[in-house]
Design a protein around this motif. Structure first.
Motif, short mmCIF file in Angstrom:
data_model
loop_
_atom_site.label_atom_id
_atom_site.label_comp_id
_atom_site.label_asym_id
_atom_site.label_seq_id
_atom_site.Cartn_x
_atom_site.Cartn_y
_atom_site.Cartn_z
N UNK A 1 0.82 -1.21 0.00
CA UNK A 1 0.00 0.00 0.00
C UNK A 1 0.86 1.26 0.00
N UNK A 2 1.91 1.25 0.82
CA UNK A 2 2.80 2.42 0.88
C UNK A 2 3.52 2.66 -0.43
N UNK A 3 3.88 1.58 -1.12
CA UNK A 3 4.58 1.71 -2.39
C UNK A 3 3.74 2.50 -3.39
N UNK A 4 2.48 2.12 -3.57
CA UNK A 4 1.63 2.79 -4.55
C UNK A 4 1.29 4.21 -4.10
N UNK A 5 1.06 4.39 -2.79
CA UNK A 5 0.75 5.72 -2.29
C UNK A 5 1.88 6.70 -2.54
N UNK A 6 3.11 6.27 -2.28
CA UNK A 6 4.26 7.15 -2.48
C UNK A 6 4.68 7.22 -3.95
N UNK A 7 4.39 6.17 -4.69
CA UNK A 7 4.64 6.17 -6.13
C UNK A 7 3.84 7.29 -6.79
N UNK A 8 2.57 7.43 -6.39
CA UNK A 8 1.72 8.45 -7.00
C UNK A 8 2.14 9.86 -6.63
N UNK A 9 2.92 9.98 -5.54
CA UNK A 9 3.37 11.31 -5.10
C UNK A 9 4.33 11.93 -6.09
N UNK A 10 5.15 11.10 -6.77
CA UNK A 10 6.15 11.65 -7.70
C UNK A 10 5.88 11.30 -9.16
N UNK A 11 4.91 10.41 -9.40
CA UNK A 11 4.67 9.96 -10.77
C UNK A 11 4.30 11.12 -11.70
N UNK A 12 3.70 12.17 -11.14
CA UNK A 12 3.28 13.30 -11.97
C UNK A 12 4.41 14.28 -12.26
N UNK A 13 5.56 14.17 -11.57
CA UNK A 13 6.65 15.13 -11.77
C UNK A 13 7.10 15.18 -13.23
N UNK A 14 7.24 14.00 -13.86
CA UNK A 14 7.66 13.96 -15.25
C UNK A 14 6.56 14.52 -16.16
N UNK B 1 15.15 16.42 -0.62
CA UNK B 1 14.71 15.35 -1.52
C UNK B 1 13.62 15.85 -2.46
N UNK B 2 12.54 16.41 -1.89
CA UNK B 2 11.39 16.77 -2.73
C UNK B 2 11.66 17.97 -3.62
N UNK B 3 12.47 18.92 -3.15
CA UNK B 3 12.82 20.04 -4.02
C UNK B 3 13.70 19.56 -5.17
N UNK B 4 14.62 18.64 -4.89
CA UNK B 4 15.49 18.10 -5.94
C UNK B 4 14.70 17.27 -6.93
N UNK B 5 13.75 16.48 -6.44
CA UNK B 5 12.95 15.62 -7.32
C UNK B 5 11.98 16.41 -8.17
N UNK B 6 11.75 17.68 -7.79
CA UNK B 6 10.93 18.56 -8.63
C UNK B 6 11.80 19.32 -9.62
N UNK B 7 12.97 19.78 -9.15
CA UNK B 7 13.85 20.59 -10.00
C UNK B 7 14.49 19.77 -11.12
N UNK B 8 14.97 18.55 -10.80
CA UNK B 8 15.71 17.77 -11.78
C UNK B 8 14.90 17.37 -13.01
N UNK B 9 13.69 16.82 -12.85
CA UNK B 9 12.92 16.47 -14.06
C UNK B 9 12.62 17.68 -14.95
N UNK B 10 12.32 18.82 -14.31
CA UNK B 10 12.03 20.03 -15.08
C UNK B 10 13.29 20.53 -15.80
N UNK C 1 16.55 19.74 -22.63
CA UNK C 1 15.59 19.44 -23.71
C UNK C 1 15.64 17.95 -24.08
N UNK C 2 15.45 17.09 -23.07
CA UNK C 2 15.35 15.65 -23.33
C UNK C 2 13.90 15.23 -23.16
N UNK C 3 13.55 14.03 -23.64
CA UNK C 3 12.18 13.56 -23.55
C UNK C 3 11.84 13.12 -22.13
N UNK C 4 10.54 12.92 -21.87
CA UNK C 4 10.09 12.47 -20.56
C UNK C 4 10.68 11.10 -20.21
#
Length: 485
Positions: free
Chosen positions: A31-44, A293-302, A309-312
């Protein structure tokens, strides 16, 4: 699972009851895996969602910040809920909320509906995270908690690592809605695992509910997160009267909330947990680490998509090795913590994190993908050396009657710090991007876009670096907590 319990069972120190640890952990980990997975899945998917919904980065980041804002408001109440409802009741409610939110998100025709879906998902996670940590504290003896927390750490870090890569492949072949459609069956599996395997481990005492405390907590945490997040939107930034008003109202409410908790015989959250110094130090380290962690995981994909200018798909693959290694190292760090204590893990870990963030603050549009992969791997190694040891050491110092309060405090500030970190990072990024464009002769020239955006990302990583250095200074005061077998 390396939780080292005889016959997959452990005896609670407080009740003497024997629990089947492995099935309980299986239910939480799925349950935790999917819950936390959805937290970052939208970043890309952020870049695509900006185009789909015809909005901007400051608005779309609310899909992350709003998620964390909901957690920040609801998690403080979790300590009370743990004493009012059974483990199974809370777990099943949590999964049902997550399933409803995921279904709404998969069908969402607009940004507003998707935002509502994220709130439902966050409500589910807000119940699940404190419940998971509290259950571990009850069923696992202190001398073996490092290994168990390491298993949770594997899920907590592996899920966000897989999220961006998975969503990158989805976006390449399907629409963004399928990120949620493909998550839905696993949430149902998690719900079924809980129904069949989960036992009630907490004692239902039903303490008196103090409405004023709930109101002050909601205004306090909600006001601060909303104020910080609003600074990244519109004009005025941090000087916007609305931003100042929300942050001030939040700070005043939290002060009144704290005073009230100390005066109450049965507080909503027992803040006397802060009297235990290693809990406080662990809390500070986890707070800052989540910001990084969360600021880096938001900044890096963007940065990868708009700066290089790489693909998703490529952006997701770049972040995958570091995330997977971080998850795999979490159980290892847990066992090392059980054996050697926190100091020889946390301090070197923060040194690595600080050095990596300094390198990230110098990236340009010419930086190679190989260097980004290497730096991200090093960052995730450093983070794995800090998070679980600091968190476990802090919670170990608390007596059993403080477990619900300690997990509520730890998870609340962890989520609030993430919301503040992402909001501040986006605000700094936007300011740096605008400052660069104002310095060039023709800001409308498209060729300036990637360079301007990268300049903003550099400023965002400087903010993360400053936070990491503060954590490193605090880490020198950490000591191993002595726990009895």
């Amino acid at each position: 699972m390396d939780v080292s319990v005889s016959a997959s069972a452990a005896e609670s120190q407080s009740t003497g009851k024997t629990y089947k640890v492995v099935p309980i952990l299986v239910a939480f980990l799925i349950s935790g895996f999917i819950g936390l997975f959805s937290e970052t899945a939208l970043n890309i998917a952020i870049t695509e969602l900006i185009q789909v919904f015809q909005t901007n980065a400051a608005t779309i980041q609310w899909l992350t910040t709003g998620y964390l804002l909901t957690l920040g408001i609801l998690v403080p109440v979790s300590g009370l809920l743990l004493q009012w409802f059974t483990t199974r009741q809370l777990f099943i409610t949590s999964l049902c909320l997550s399933i409803i939110g995921t279904l709404i998100a998969a069908l969402a025709p607009s940004f507003e509906i998707l935002m509502i879906a994220r709130v439902f998902q966050a409500m589910g996670t807000a119940l699940l995270l404190p419940l998971m940590f509290n259950t571990i504290l009850v069923i696992i003896p202190p001398e073996k908690r490092g290994g168990a927390m390491g298993m949770i750490g594997l899920v907590i870090m592996f899920a966000p690592a897989v999220g961006p890569t998975f969503s990158g492949f989805v976006l390449e072949n399907l629409t963004w809605n399928w990120i949620f459609w493909l998550s839905l069956p696993f949430l149902v599996i998690g719900l079924l695992a809980g129904i069949f395997f989960l036992e009630n481990v907490s004692e239902v005492t039903k303490p008196k509910i103090d409405i004023l405390s709930i109101i002050l907590s909601t205004i306090g945490f909600g006001g601060i997160v909303f104020g910080f997040s609003s600074a990244g939107e519109g004009s005025g930034g941090w000087s916007n009267p609305e931003v100042i008003a929300f942050i001030a109202a939040g700070a005043i409410s939290l002060l009144l909330f704290s005073i009230r908790q100390f005066k109450m015989e049965h507080p909503m959250i027992n803040l006397r947990a802060f009297r235990y110094p290693m809990f406080t130090i662990g809390l500070i380290l986890v707070f800052i680490c989540m910001m990084v962690i969360l600021s880096s995981m938001l900044l890096l994909p963007m940065y990868l998509q708009r700066g290089l200018v790489v693909s998703a798909v490529i952006a997701g693959l770049v972040l995958l090795p570091g995330g997977i290694l971080n998850g795999l190292l979490s159980p290892v760090m847990g066992r090392l913590f059980d054996k050697y204590g926190p100091k020889w893990l946390v301090i070197p870990g923060l040194v690595i994190v600080s050095v990596v963030l300094w390198f990230f603050s110098t990236i340009t549009t010419e930086t190679s993908i190989a260097l980004i992969v290497t730096l991200h791997i090093a960052l995730m190694i450093g983070v794995s050396m800090v998070m679980m040891p600091a968190q476990t050491n802090g919670l170990n110092q608390l007596p059993p009657q403080y477990y619900p309060d300690g997990t509520a405090i730890m998870n609340t500030l962890q989520q609030v710090s993430g919301a503040i970190g992402t909001a501040v990072a986006v605000s700094i990024l936007s300011a740096g991007e605008n400052r660069y464009l104002q310095s060039v002769s023709n800001p409308d020239d498209p060729s300036h876009g990637p360079v301007a955006f990268t300049a903003g990302v550099q400023d965002g990583f400087i903010f993360a670096l400053i936070a990491a250095v503060i954590a490193l200074i605090v880490a020198f005061f950490i000591k191993r907590v002595k726990v009895s077998s």
